[in-house]
Design a protein around this motif. Structure first.
Motif, PDB file in Angstrom:
ATOM      1  N   TYR A  83       0.834  -1.215   0.000  1.00 39.31           N
ATOM      2  CA  TYR A  83       0.000   0.000   0.000  1.00 39.31           C
ATOM      3  C   TYR A  83       0.872   1.270   0.000  1.00 39.31           C
ATOM      4  O   TYR A  83       0.493   2.298   0.573  1.00 39.31           O
ATOM      5  N   GLN A  86      -0.570   4.432  -1.377  1.00 39.22           N
ATOM      6  CA  GLN A  86      -1.626   5.008  -0.548  1.00 39.22           C
ATOM      7  C   GLN A  86      -1.052   5.711   0.680  1.00 39.22           C
ATOM      8  O   GLN A  86      -1.470   6.815   1.022  1.00 39.22           O
ATOM      9  N   SER A 286      -6.192   5.251   3.638  1.00 39.45           N
ATOM     10  CA  SER A 286      -5.655   4.101   2.929  1.00 39.45           C
ATOM     11  C   SER A 286      -6.375   2.832   3.360  1.00 39.45           C
ATOM     12  O   SER A 286      -7.113   2.814   4.358  1.00 39.45           O
TER      13      SER A 286
END
Length: 351
Positions: A83, A86, A286
């Motif tokens: 991630y 993000q 996120s």
């Protein structure tokens, strides 16, 4: 740019040397970049097969899977996190370190894996294995199971600070025969969208700690819960808001948990019928950051000894993007002045 990558690998080497001076560092890279030299491999299994007990394997950021692994020796496997587009500003290279099915088989006791994305299931069939700060994108984590032989007795398993997506679960898998019990398992500070399940052999599991996890989805619409025995269950959030049994007390001690329904009751610091929307920031955060607590959350300070309830509470809170606890490069700037190339590389340590 060549110097940047050289420096990047130097930072990783320094981090590994801090773990143990005698360990060999083995790099895995499948990006097509010209990588050469000693101890460089294109697949995770190849690096494992060349390794000695105690070596460190770095899965360099790629976005392309490094394949499956059957691990039969104690190793440390370190990835780049996930991630990263993000949760910005954590790594300069935002690609993930991806692997397929991983089995920690006999001989791999003492292994550790961190910072990786798993495309399929993981099987833990050896004792004293640590799985921390990983993303399970499409598969279960079976504790006490080897797909080649079935249930296997294990002890001393640490599963912490991971995220298990898409309704997949962590499953304790003791068998019905001697030598296949599962004991001394810590499942802490995880985001588990599919809950914690078992093989149904409840009397063959013991000394289980389930603490500071979020279990279920943000919406609270999926009936995921906890199905174990002989466990201490505390400081967890179970989001399901519907009626129906998604937790059975059995021989468990449970306290300071929060549920979207009435499964935990209100004794021993437990809270019931709490709407998930009142707990988490959700929204545009996120994927993992959405499970952080709102400033007005009833989970703040209401856990055992006043800790926050959920994955971001306690002594070892969930770490965004699964950043491994080694130094990382998060920023690089360069400028040209005459015949000189000036570069600034920003690094940070990660606990």
């Amino acid at each position: 740019m060549k110097n940047l990558f050289a420096t990047f690998f130097f930072v990783l080497a320094v981090a590994a040397s801090q773990l143990a001076q005698a360990q060999t560092i083995r790099r895995v890279n499948n990006t097509g970049v010209a990588v050469s030299g000693v101890n460089v491999y294109s697949s995770l299994q190849a690096a494992h097969d060349a390794a000695s007990s105690g070596d460190i394997i770095y899965l360099e950021p790629s976005g392309i899977s490094y394949g499956a692994l059957t691990c039969i020796r104690p190793l440390t496997i370190i990835g780049n996190g996930y991630y990263l587009t993000q949760n910005t500003g954590l790594q300069l290279d935002t690609r993930e370190s991806i692997a397929d099915a991983i089995t920690f088989a006999a001989g791999s006791a003492g292994s550790r894996i961190t910072g990786c994305t798993l495309n399929t299931s993981m099987n833990i069939a050896a004792s004293n294995v640590t799985v921390e700060r990983n993303r399970f994108a499409s598969g279960y984590c079976y504790i006490g199971y080897n797909p080649s032989i079935g249930s296997v007795g294990v002890s001393g398993i640490i599963f912490r600070q991971n995220i298990v997506e898409n309704g997949y679960s962590v499953s304790l898998y003791p068998g019905s025969t001697a030598g296949t019990a599962v004991s001394n398992v810590n499942i802490t500070n995880n985001i588990l969208t599919g809950g914690i399940t078992s093989s149904g052999q409840y009397t063959r599991m013991s000394n289980i700690l389930i603490s500071n996890n979020v279990i279920g989805t943000l919406a609270g619409t999926s009936q995921y819960g906890i199905d174990v025995d002989n466990a201490v269950i505390k400081n967890n959030i179970m989001t399901y808001t519907g009626a129906g049994n998604n937790f059975t007390p059995r021989n468990n001690a449970y306290s300071y948990n929060i549920a979207g329904n009435a499964e935990f009751g209100t004794a021993n610091g437990n809270q019931q019928n709490v709407t998930p929307g009142n707990l988490f920031v959700g929204g545009t955060a996120s994927t993992d950051g959405a499970f952080q607590l709102r400033t007005t959350s009833p989970a703040i300070g209401t856990g055992e000894s006043g800790v926050d309830v959920g994955a971001f509470g306690g002594a070892l809170p969930y770490r965004l993007s699964g950043i491994p606890n080694v130094p990382t490069i998060y920023q690089y700037n360069q400028s040209v002045s005459g015949n000189s190339l000036n570069a600034t590389i920003s690094t940070r340590s990660n606990n």
